[in-house]
Design an enzyme around this catalytic site. Structure first.
Site, mmCIF file in Angstrom:
data_model
loop_
_atom_site.group_PDB
_atom_site.id
_atom_site.type_symbol
_atom_site.label_atom_id
_atom_site.label_comp_id
_atom_site.label_asym_id
_atom_site.label_seq_id
_atom_site.Cartn_x
_atom_site.Cartn_y
_atom_site.Cartn_z
ATOM 1 C CB CYS A 54 27.585 70.513 -8.932
ATOM 2 S SG CYS A 54 26.557 69.098 -9.320
ATOM 3 C CB CYS A 87 29.086 67.242 -8.276
ATOM 4 S SG CYS A 87 28.490 67.750 -9.888
#
Length: 181
Positions: free
Chosen positions: A104, A107
């Protein structure tokens, strides 16, 4: 400049190799740091602990002392459900839980910024990092359907949460509100 960097790396590797070759007996003989000898340098400690190992002569001592202060970690990775229960649910501190994934992109942006916001609180709050690929059961239990998801918890009770990225001011406000509640 390149040669200086290369020389520094070689010197560091040599020092690590020499320190690494200590026997267990040598390590047990290292003096315990206390407030009276907290100003001693690393090289002085090594020389006093193992005088027979004369690899750090006074002319080759380290240029500065190494920090030896102990500090509480701002964030930690969750290992399993038992670890989550011990360190998050049963925590006395408010906890931010960062549900993330290795793949991600957002993230990877949010994680360090969130750690910085938590670090500003100087130990009043902690941050648990949960990889949803490793701990799918926790993600399902807390209703995580997208990453990054951040959940604020105190005493095992979810207080607040958000999904996605936030700017630094919003993160500081989110963390500050958790402490103020």
């Amino acid at each position: 400049m390149r040669y200086l960097r290369m020389y520094t790396q070689m010197a560091h590797r040599l020092l690590v190799r020499r320190v690494w070759t200590f026997t267990v007996k040598d390590v047990r003989c290292l003096p315990v740091l206390s407030s009276t000898n907290s100003k001693l340098s690393f090289s002085t400690l090594l020389q006093s602990a193992a005088p027979g190992l004369n690899f750090l002569s006074p002319s080759r001592s380290l240029p500065r002392s190494l920090p030896h202060t102990f500090r509480r970690e701002v964030s930690f990775n969750i290992q399993d459900n038992e670890d989550f229960t011990d360190r998050v649910i049963n925590s006395d501190l408010p906890i931010l839980i960062d549900f993330h994934a290795q793949w991600c992109g957002p993230c990877k942006i949010l994680g360090p910024r969130l750690e910085k916001a938590v670090a500003k609180q100087k130990g009043c709050i902690a941050m648990a990092k949960v990889d949803i690929d490793d701990h799918t059961d926790l993600a399902i239990e807390y209703g995580v359907s997208a990453v990054p998801t951040v959940i604020a918890m105190r005493g095992g009770v979810v207080i607040d949460q958000f999904v996605g990225l936030k700017d630094d001011d919003q993160l500081d406000s989110f963390v500050g509100n958790l402490i103020g509640q």
